[in-house]
Design a protein around this motif. Structure first.
Motif, PDB file in Angstrom:
ATOM      1  N   VAL A  70       0.852  -1.187   0.000  1.00 49.06           N
ATOM      2  CA  VAL A  70       0.000   0.000   0.000  1.00 49.06           C
ATOM      3  C   VAL A  70       0.889   1.238   0.000  1.00 49.06           C
ATOM      4  CG1 VAL A  70      -1.950  -1.119   1.161  1.00 49.06           C
ATOM      5  CG2 VAL A  70      -0.127  -0.074   2.531  1.00 49.06           C
ATOM      6  N   ALA A  71       0.268   2.389  -0.275  1.00 50.00           N
ATOM      7  CA  ALA A  71       1.020   3.643  -0.259  1.00 50.00           C
ATOM      8  C   ALA A  71       1.572   3.896   1.147  1.00 50.00           C
ATOM      9  CB  ALA A  71       0.108   4.791  -0.682  1.00 50.00           C
ATOM     10  N   THR A  72       2.816   4.357   1.208  1.00 51.26           N
ATOM     11  CA  THR A  72       3.466   4.600   2.497  1.00 51.26           C
ATOM     12  C   THR A  72       3.794   6.079   2.663  1.00 51.26           C
ATOM     13  OG1 THR A  72       5.610   4.056   1.517  1.00 51.26           O
ATOM     14  CG2 THR A  72       4.436   2.282   2.669  1.00 51.26           C
ATOM     15  N   VAL A  73       4.028   6.468   3.903  1.00 54.02           N
ATOM     16  CA  VAL A  73       4.359   7.856   4.236  1.00 54.02           C
ATOM     17  C   VAL A  73       5.850   8.087   3.992  1.00 54.02           C
ATOM     18  CG1 VAL A  73       4.281   9.637   6.022  1.00 54.02           C
ATOM     19  CG2 VAL A  73       2.568   7.809   5.996  1.00 54.02           C
ATOM     20  N   GLU A  74       6.201   9.245   3.480  1.00 61.97           N
ATOM     21  CA  GLU A  74       7.603   9.557   3.212  1.00 61.97           C
ATOM     22  C   GLU A  74       8.396   9.569   4.524  1.00 61.97           C
ATOM     23  OE1 GLU A  74      11.214  11.011   2.202  1.00 61.97           O
ATOM     24  OE2 GLU A  74       9.936  12.370   3.372  1.00 61.97           O
ATOM     25  N   SER A  75       9.559   8.942   4.521  1.00 61.46           N
ATOM     26  CA  SER A  75      10.313   8.719   5.756  1.00 61.46           C
ATOM     27  C   SER A  75      10.685  10.021   6.465  1.00 61.46           C
ATOM     28  CB  SER A  75      11.566   7.894   5.472  1.00 61.46           C
ATOM     29  OG  SER A  75      12.381   8.526   4.503  1.00 61.46           O
ATOM     30  N   MET A  76      11.054  11.053   5.730  1.00 57.62           N
ATOM     31  CA  MET A  76      11.441  12.315   6.378  1.00 57.62           C
ATOM     32  C   MET A  76      10.264  12.970   7.083  1.00 57.62           C
ATOM     33  SD  MET A  76      14.599  12.758   6.346  1.00 57.62           S
ATOM     34  CE  MET A  76      14.484  14.374   7.080  1.00 57.62           C
ATOM     35  N   GLU A  77       9.080  12.800   6.553  1.00 51.48           N
ATOM     36  CA  GLU A  77       7.885  13.337   7.214  1.00 51.48           C
ATOM     37  C   GLU A  77       7.688  12.684   8.572  1.00 51.48           C
ATOM     38  OE1 GLU A  77       3.026  13.251   6.674  1.00 51.48           O
ATOM     39  OE2 GLU A  77       4.299  13.120   4.880  1.00 51.48           O
ATOM     40  N   LEU A  78       7.878  11.363   8.629  1.00 53.49           N
ATOM     41  CA  LEU A  78       7.720  10.641   9.886  1.00 53.49           C
ATOM     42  C   LEU A  78       8.807  11.013  10.889  1.00 53.49           C
ATOM     43  CD1 LEU A  78       6.771   7.104   8.531  1.00 53.49           C
ATOM     44  CD2 LEU A  78       5.255   8.734   9.665  1.00 53.49           C
ATOM     45  N   LEU A  79      10.044  11.121  10.421  1.00 56.84           N
ATOM     46  CA  LEU A  79      11.142  11.481  11.317  1.00 56.84           C
ATOM     47  C   LEU A  79      10.928  12.871  11.906  1.00 56.84           C
ATOM     48  CD1 LEU A  79      14.131  10.078   9.244  1.00 56.84           C
ATOM     49  CD2 LEU A  79      13.251   9.173  11.409  1.00 56.84           C
ATOM     50  N   LYS A  80      10.409  13.778  11.104  1.00 57.86           N
ATOM     51  CA  LYS A  80      10.118  15.122  11.604  1.00 57.86           C
ATOM     52  C   LYS A  80       9.020  15.082  12.662  1.00 57.86           C
ATOM     53  CE  LYS A  80       9.081  19.826  10.062  1.00 57.86           C
ATOM     54  NZ  LYS A  80       8.807  20.708   8.888  1.00 57.86           N
ATOM     55  N   ARG A  81       8.016  14.251  12.462  1.00 60.53           N
ATOM     56  CA  ARG A  81       6.887  14.178  13.401  1.00 60.53           C
ATOM     57  C   ARG A  81       7.330  13.732  14.786  1.00 60.53           C
ATOM     58  NH1 ARG A  81       0.949  12.685  12.103  1.00 60.53           N
ATOM     59  NH2 ARG A  81       0.866  14.186  13.798  1.00 60.53           N
ATOM     60  N   VAL A  82       8.352  12.871  14.845  1.00 61.93           N
ATOM     61  CA  VAL A  82       8.796  12.363  16.150  1.00 61.93           C
ATOM     62  C   VAL A  82      10.069  13.057  16.633  1.00 61.93           C
ATOM     63  CG1 VAL A  82       7.704  10.123  15.785  1.00 61.93           C
ATOM     64  CG2 VAL A  82      10.101  10.443  15.111  1.00 61.93           C
ATOM     65  N   GLY A  83      10.426  14.178  15.998  1.00 59.44           N
ATOM     66  CA  GLY A  83      11.556  14.966  16.458  1.00 59.44           C
ATOM     67  C   GLY A  83      12.919  14.395  16.124  1.00 59.44           C
ATOM     68  N   LEU A  84      13.000  13.589  15.059  1.00 60.91           N
ATOM     69  CA  LEU A  84      14.285  13.012  14.657  1.00 60.91           C
ATOM     70  C   LEU A  84      14.806  13.610  13.351  1.00 60.91           C
ATOM     71  CD1 LEU A  84      13.775   9.215  15.519  1.00 60.91           C
ATOM     72  CD2 LEU A  84      15.162  10.897  16.755  1.00 60.91           C
ATOM     73  N   ASP A  85      14.181  14.680  12.878  1.00 63.56           N
ATOM     74  CA  ASP A  85      14.730  15.350  11.702  1.00 63.56           C
ATOM     75  C   ASP A  85      16.078  15.953  12.084  1.00 63.56           C
ATOM     76  OD1 ASP A  85      13.002  16.857  13.399  1.00 63.56           O
ATOM     77  OD2 ASP A  85      13.121  18.561  12.027  1.00 63.56           O
ATOM     78  N   GLY A  86      17.038  15.839  11.174  1.00 62.42           N
ATOM     79  CA  GLY A  86      18.417  16.209  11.476  1.00 62.42           C
ATOM     80  C   GLY A  86      19.235  15.021  11.940  1.00 62.42           C
ATOM     81  N   LYS A  87      18.545  13.916  12.297  1.00 65.13           N
ATOM     82  CA  LYS A  87      19.213  12.681  12.733  1.00 65.13           C
ATOM     83  C   LYS A  87      19.059  11.572  11.693  1.00 65.13           C
ATOM     84  CE  LYS A  87      19.663  14.617  16.873  1.00 65.13           C
ATOM     85  NZ  LYS A  87      20.968  15.091  17.379  1.00 65.13           N
ATOM     86  N   GLU A  88      18.514  11.931  10.510  1.00 64.28           N
ATOM     87  CA  GLU A  88      18.140  10.895   9.543  1.00 64.28           C
ATOM     88  C   GLU A  88      19.318  10.103   8.992  1.00 64.28           C
ATOM     89  OE1 GLU A  88      18.375  14.883   7.366  1.00 64.28           O
ATOM     90  OE2 GLU A  88      17.496  14.120   9.229  1.00 64.28           O
ATOM     91  N   ASN A  89      20.512  10.686   8.995  1.00 62.60           N
ATOM     92  CA  ASN A  89      21.672  10.005   8.422  1.00 62.60           C
ATOM     93  C   ASN A  89      22.592   9.393   9.473  1.00 62.60           C
ATOM     94  OD1 ASN A  89      20.973  10.593   5.702  1.00 62.60           O
ATOM     95  ND2 ASN A  89      21.715  12.692   5.988  1.00 62.60           N
ATOM     96  N   ILE A  90      22.113   9.359  10.715  1.00 62.40           N
ATOM     97  CA  ILE A  90      22.867   8.715  11.795  1.00 62.40           C
ATOM     98  C   ILE A  90      22.394   7.271  11.929  1.00 62.40           C
ATOM     99  CG2 ILE A  90      23.349   8.740  14.277  1.00 62.40           C
ATOM    100  CD1 ILE A  90      22.900  11.743  14.254  1.00 62.40           C
ATOM    101  N   LYS A  91      23.350   6.354  12.100  1.00 66.12           N
ATOM    102  CA  LYS A  91      22.992   4.946  12.246  1.00 66.12           C
ATOM    103  C   LYS A  91      22.202   4.736  13.535  1.00 66.12           C
ATOM    104  CE  LYS A  91      26.715   2.938   9.484  1.00 66.12           C
ATOM    105  NZ  LYS A  91      27.869   2.009   9.460  1.00 66.12           N
TER     106      LYS A  91
END
Length: 284
Positions: free
Chosen positions: A106-127
């Motif tokens: 099914v259609a999925t939500v863009e990963s950066m949108e989800l990371l931003k929602r939970v306050g992890l934007d800026g951490k997307e490229n950290i393992k």
């Protein structure tokens, strides 16, 4: 959205049951709390509902699918946020979500949108292996939303989070519920259950003791009292009055009429107090 009839489960496949002949239903669009101490059977029931444990006895339907015959269509409709984060430590936060999203039809939500929602934007490229426990928990929570689930299983969704992030998570849960998402919330935290749930089930030793709304439970089991702080002869006085007994009601009227009121609070029983009263057990 969920129908459970006469569900029992034994890990040893003998007569020692960890879940004992329980039945309940979760209506579409409600937040249903499954509450109990550690070892009560919460995770066992949740794992059966989500297909992680094989159904042994009883009838269980999830999102209109019989769990005896699970299909990819059922998993397309449900989301699951585990208490113990199970992310891929060698992948970045974004890679974790991108990989997981490819598992759905099914259609999925863009990963950066989800990371931003939970306050992890800026951490997307950290393992993910470099994340703190709380950050991993937020990543797991974000992942559970990627397929826009109709039925959302949340296991201790605010555990290990600071108050600000926990408040954000609760707001997301409310928003999703307002959009029509049905939520099955497993927790031993009675405060979050009281804040969020339309109905709750108390489970102890593999048995459901009652199912009702938090409001009804507090009305049924709570004492009808009001605590008043007021000024008398330049001193602060505090008294508790019954709102049922005629003599207390008359005394309360006199205090309100003759004194400056500083604070006034109804004395409701908490869900934790009700749980202990009904089950005879604490939450640890």
């Amino acid at each position: 959205m969920i129908s459970v009839k006469n569900l029992s489960h034994s890990y040893n496949k003998d007569e020692t049951y960890q879940v004992k002949n329980i039945s309940f239903e979760v209506k579409k669009g409600e937040i249903f709390g499954f509450l109990g101490p550690s070892g009560a059977g919460k995770s066992t029931v949740q794992n059966i509902l989500t297909g992680l444990l094989q159904l042994q006895q009883g009838e269980v339907k999830v999102a209109d699918y019989d769990v005896k015959h699970t299909s990819k269509n059922m998993f397309n409709k449900i989301g699951m946020s585990f208490e113990q984060s199970n992310v891929y430590s060698k992948l970045t936060a974004k890679e974790n979500l991108d990989f997981y999203g490819k598992l759905f039809d099914v259609a999925t939500v863009e990963s950066m949108e989800l990371l931003k929602r939970v306050g992890l934007d800026g951490k997307e490229n950290i393992k993910a292996g470099e994340f703190s426990k709380g950050m991993k928990h937020r990543l797991t929570f974000a992942r559970s939303m990627i397929n826009n689930p109709e039925l959302w299983f949340l296991d201790e969704p605010t555990t290990g989070l600071d108050p600000s992030i926990a408040a954000d998570i609760k707001n997301i849960i409310r928003e999703k519920n307002n959009e029509g998402v049905t939520i099955f919330l497993t927790t031993h935290n009675m405060f979050i259950a009281d804040e969020l749930c339309d109905r709750v089930a108390f489970i102890v030793d593999g048995e459901i003791k009652l199912i009702d709304s938090p409001e009804n439970l507090k009305l049924q089991y709570g004492e009808k009292l009001v605590e008043v702080e007021y000024m008398e002869n330049n001193e602060v006085k505090k008294k508790t009055f019954s709102t049922v007994l005629p003599e207390d009601k008359k005394a309360l009227e006199i205090v309100i009429r003759d004194h400056d009121i500083l604070t006034m609070h109804t004395k409701e029983a908490t869900l934790e107090e009700i749980f202990i009263k009904v089950t005879g057990r604490g939450l640890v």
